[in-house]
Design a protein around this motif. Structure first.
Motif, PDB file in Angstrom:
ATOM      1  N   LEU A  73      35.686  83.629 -18.776  1.00  0.00           N
ATOM      2  CA  LEU A  73      35.096  84.298 -19.939  1.00  0.00           C
ATOM      3  C   LEU A  73      34.133  85.426 -19.562  1.00  0.00           C
ATOM      4  N   GLN A  74      33.900  85.623 -18.269  1.00  0.00           N
ATOM      5  CA  GLN A  74      32.918  86.647 -17.885  1.00  0.00           C
ATOM      6  C   GLN A  74      33.397  88.065 -18.162  1.00  0.00           C
ATOM      7  N   THR A  75      34.738  88.279 -18.137  1.00  0.00           N
ATOM      8  CA  THR A  75      35.237  89.643 -18.323  1.00  0.00           C
ATOM      9  C   THR A  75      36.053  89.761 -19.605  1.00  0.00           C
ATOM     10  N   GLY A  76      36.081  90.962 -20.149  1.00  0.00           N
ATOM     11  CA  GLY A  76      36.907  91.247 -21.328  1.00  0.00           C
ATOM     12  C   GLY A  76      36.115  91.122 -22.603  1.00  0.00           C
ATOM     13  N   ASP A  77      36.472  91.913 -23.630  1.00  0.00           N
ATOM     14  CA  ASP A  77      35.741  91.792 -24.888  1.00  0.00           C
ATOM     15  C   ASP A  77      36.530  91.035 -25.947  1.00  0.00           C
ATOM     16  N   GLU A  78      37.665  90.462 -25.522  1.00  0.00           N
ATOM     17  CA  GLU A  78      38.343  89.486 -26.374  1.00  0.00           C
ATOM     18  C   GLU A  78      39.233  88.599 -25.513  1.00  0.00           C
ATOM     19  N   ILE A  79      39.562  87.432 -26.030  1.00  0.00           N
ATOM     20  CA  ILE A  79      40.473  86.539 -25.317  1.00  0.00           C
ATOM     21  C   ILE A  79      41.351  85.857 -26.366  1.00  0.00           C
ATOM     22  N   SER A  80      42.655  85.789 -26.062  1.00  0.00           N
ATOM     23  CA  SER A  80      43.532  85.074 -26.990  1.00  0.00           C
ATOM     24  C   SER A  80      43.355  83.584 -26.713  1.00  0.00           C
ATOM     25  N   TYR A  81      43.577  82.760 -27.739  1.00  0.00           N
ATOM     26  CA  TYR A  81      43.479  81.336 -27.490  1.00  0.00           C
ATOM     27  C   TYR A  81      44.501  80.923 -26.437  1.00  0.00           C
ATOM     28  N   LYS A  82      45.667  81.604 -26.458  1.00  0.00           N
ATOM     29  CA  LYS A  82      46.727  81.290 -25.499  1.00  0.00           C
ATOM     30  C   LYS A  82      46.232  81.468 -24.053  1.00  0.00           C
ATOM     31  N   ALA A  83      45.520  82.562 -23.800  1.00  0.00           N
ATOM     32  CA  ALA A  83      45.004  82.823 -22.451  1.00  0.00           C
ATOM     33  C   ALA A  83      43.931  81.784 -22.076  1.00  0.00           C
ATOM     34  N   PHE A  84      43.081  81.456 -23.047  1.00  0.00           N
ATOM     35  CA  PHE A  84      42.054  80.436 -22.823  1.00  0.00           C
ATOM     36  C   PHE A  84      42.713  79.108 -22.468  1.00  0.00           C
ATOM     37  N   ARG A  85      43.747  78.776 -23.238  1.00  0.00           N
ATOM     38  CA  ARG A  85      44.458  77.520 -23.051  1.00  0.00           C
ATOM     39  C   ARG A  85      45.145  77.447 -21.688  1.00  0.00           C
ATOM     40  N   GLU A  86      45.624  78.617 -21.215  1.00  0.00           N
ATOM     41  CA  GLU A  86      46.251  78.612 -19.886  1.00  0.00           C
ATOM     42  C   GLU A  86      45.249  78.221 -18.801  1.00  0.00           C
ATOM     43  N   THR A  87      44.030  78.754 -18.897  1.00  0.00           N
ATOM     44  CA  THR A  87      42.989  78.364 -17.929  1.00  0.00           C
ATOM     45  C   THR A  87      42.674  76.870 -18.073  1.00  0.00           C
ATOM     46  N   LEU A  88      42.594  76.433 -19.324  1.00  0.00           N
ATOM     47  CA  LEU A  88      42.259  75.031 -19.607  1.00  0.00           C
ATOM     48  C   LEU A  88      43.288  74.055 -19.025  1.00  0.00           C
ATOM     49  N   ASP A  89      44.561  74.431 -19.128  1.00  0.00           N
ATOM     50  CA  ASP A  89      45.619  73.508 -18.719  1.00  0.00           C
ATOM     51  C   ASP A  89      46.192  73.812 -17.339  1.00  0.00           C
ATOM     52  N   ASN A  90      45.586  74.780 -16.663  1.00  0.00           N
ATOM     53  CA  ASN A  90      46.091  75.224 -15.371  1.00  0.00           C
ATOM     54  C   ASN A  90      45.748  74.236 -14.264  1.00  0.00           C
ATOM     55  N   THR A  91      46.328  73.044 -14.350  1.00  0.00           N
ATOM     56  CA  THR A  91      45.983  72.030 -13.362  1.00  0.00           C
ATOM     57  C   THR A  91      46.975  72.003 -12.200  1.00  0.00           C
ATOM     58  N   ALA A  92      48.172  72.599 -12.413  1.00  0.00           N
ATOM     59  CA  ALA A  92      49.185  72.579 -11.356  1.00  0.00           C
ATOM     60  C   ALA A  92      48.650  73.259 -10.102  1.00  0.00           C
ATOM     61  N   GLN A  93      47.944  74.402 -10.317  1.00  0.00           N
ATOM     62  CA  GLN A  93      47.451  75.160  -9.162  1.00  0.00           C
ATOM     63  C   GLN A  93      46.213  74.518  -8.535  1.00  0.00           C
ATOM     64  N   SER A  94      45.423  73.839  -9.336  1.00  0.00           N
ATOM     65  CA  SER A  94      44.213  73.223  -8.782  1.00  0.00           C
ATOM     66  C   SER A  94      44.107  71.788  -9.294  1.00  0.00           C
ATOM     67  N   PRO A  95      44.644  70.854  -8.532  1.00  0.00           N
ATOM     68  CA  PRO A  95      44.697  69.459  -8.979  1.00  0.00           C
ATOM     69  C   PRO A  95      43.322  68.800  -9.124  1.00  0.00           C
ATOM     70  N   ASP A  96      42.294  69.433  -8.553  1.00  0.00           N
ATOM     71  CA  ASP A  96      40.956  68.852  -8.681  1.00  0.00           C
ATOM     72  C   ASP A  96      40.196  69.434  -9.875  1.00  0.00           C
ATOM     73  N   THR A  97      40.947  70.085 -10.789  1.00  0.00           N
ATOM     74  CA  THR A  97      40.342  70.752 -11.935  1.00  0.00           C
ATOM     75  C   THR A  97      41.088  70.312 -13.191  1.00  0.00           C
ATOM     76  N   ALA A  98      40.452  69.529 -14.054  1.00  0.00           N
ATOM     77  CA  ALA A  98      41.183  69.060 -15.232  1.00  0.00           C
ATOM     78  C   ALA A  98      40.270  68.479 -16.298  1.00  0.00           C
ATOM     79  N   LEU A  99      40.677  68.708 -17.549  1.00  0.00           N
ATOM     80  CA  LEU A  99      40.072  67.997 -18.665  1.00  0.00           C
ATOM     81  C   LEU A  99      41.146  67.063 -19.209  1.00  0.00           C
ATOM     82  N   PRO A 100      40.907  65.735 -19.173  1.00  0.00           N
ATOM     83  CA  PRO A 100      41.925  64.794 -19.647  1.00  0.00           C
ATOM     84  C   PRO A 100      42.394  65.142 -21.057  1.00  0.00           C
ATOM     85  N   GLU A 101      43.700  64.993 -21.274  1.00  0.00           N
ATOM     86  CA  GLU A 101      44.324  65.248 -22.578  1.00  0.00           C
ATOM     87  C   GLU A 101      44.075  64.077 -23.517  1.00  0.00           C
TER      88      GLU A 101
END
Ligand code: FAD
Length: 256
Positions: A73-101
């Motif tokens: 969220l540090q860069t950009g003056d808008e963010i789509s929910y879709k882009a936000f959600r990709e960061t939120l669910d991007n656990t494949a690349q970093s298995p030590d990073t997750a919010l349980p569903e």
């Protein structure tokens, strides 16, 4: 799932399962109503994620996730929910990073599906955050409450709640000048809401709206004035809140 079996719990403790469920609901359900987040809403989201990344007393995987959302969220003056959600669910690349569903309400379970749950989680989350900010010696006494105010204003699904909360905040949030008074401000405003809602249809009959904490939970918090009226002993309420919402007393039962 309304058929979920009741989970036995201790009514005078805070559960991490409720806090994680609140984050899940807030970030994956409530925010999803906004296709694009910009302007005032983006400012609100940044403040919210920033206080979570600083003060949420979470498991390392959850803290890593909050930190990656914060950087996103540090860069950009808008963010789509879709882009936000990709960061939120991007656990494949970093298995030590997750919010349980999903949600697993414990201390915030209701006797019916329309009682308690997420709104209970939101109060609990922000009480915990004000206490954590005090323990962490945050520099801005209003940082957490101001983030709560703007999150509720921009996103909280109960619009009538948001309007009521905004009125209380505009009346007296400016008077909060220390991290301790932030803890007490939220406690006293929550009691005002409890007072207004006591006996309402939204009240779970198994969880009555009381002036909290009850005399059973904290006898020393209550005293009597010379004229016989009830008086809170704030010098007792404050340490009670610091201990009740402390990260060291949060229970981890029912986590995935
Ligand atoms: P909650 O009030 O949600 O409290 C959750 C838990 O916090 C309690 O079980 C208790 O353990 C603890 N607690 C209770 N009081 C305090 C206190 N004073 N200090 C610290 N901890 C406490 N509903 C409406 O119908 N109208 C409204 O205008 C409205 N405004 C709201 C504004 C906000 C910002 C929020 C987050 C919620 C609002 N709600 C409103 C929802 C309502 O306040 C309750 O959250 C909901 O009815 C569920 O109640 P509950 O029994 O789970 O207890």
């Amino acid at each position: 799932n309304p058929q979920e079996p009741w989970k036995p719990f201790n009514r005078s403790r805070v559960y991490m399962a409720d806090l994680e469920s609140t984050l899940h609901y807030s970030l994956r359900v409530e925010l999803a109503a906004h296709t694009v987040i910009k302007g005032e809403a983006l400012t609100s989201l940044k403040k919210y994620i920033s206080v979570l990344a600083k003060y949420f007393p979470g498991r390392p995987v959850v803290m890593n996730l909050l930190e990656s959302l914060n950087s996103r969220l540090q860069t950009g003056d808008e963010i789509s929910y879709k882009a936000f959600r990709e960061t939120l669910d991007n656990t494949a690349q970093s298995p030590d990073t997750a919010l349980p569903e999903g949600v697993r309400w414990v201390g915030c379970q209701g006797s019916q599906p329309h009682f308690r749950r997420y709104p209970c989680g939101v109060w609990t989350l922000f009480h915990v955050l004000t206490v954590q900010a005090k323990n962490a010696r945050g520099t801005d006494p209003r940082e957490v409450l101001s983030a709560m105010r703007s999150y509720v204003h921009s996103f909280f699904g109960c619009r009538a709640c948001a309007e009521h909360f905004e009125i209380m905040a505009s009346e007296s949030l400016a008077e909060v000048n220390t991290l301790s008074s932030a803890v007490l401000w939220l406690w006293s405003r929550h009691n005002r809401v409890n007072n207004r809602l006591a006996g309402a249809l939204s009240e779970d009959p198994n969880f009555r709206k009381i002036q909290w904490p009850s005399p059973e939970m904290c006898p020393a918090c209550h005293s009597v004035k010379e004229n016989g009226e009830h008086r809170w002993s704030q010098e007792q309420v404050f340490p009670f809140l610091m201990s009740y919402f402390s990260s060291s007393t949060i229970l981890t039962d029912y986590l995935e």
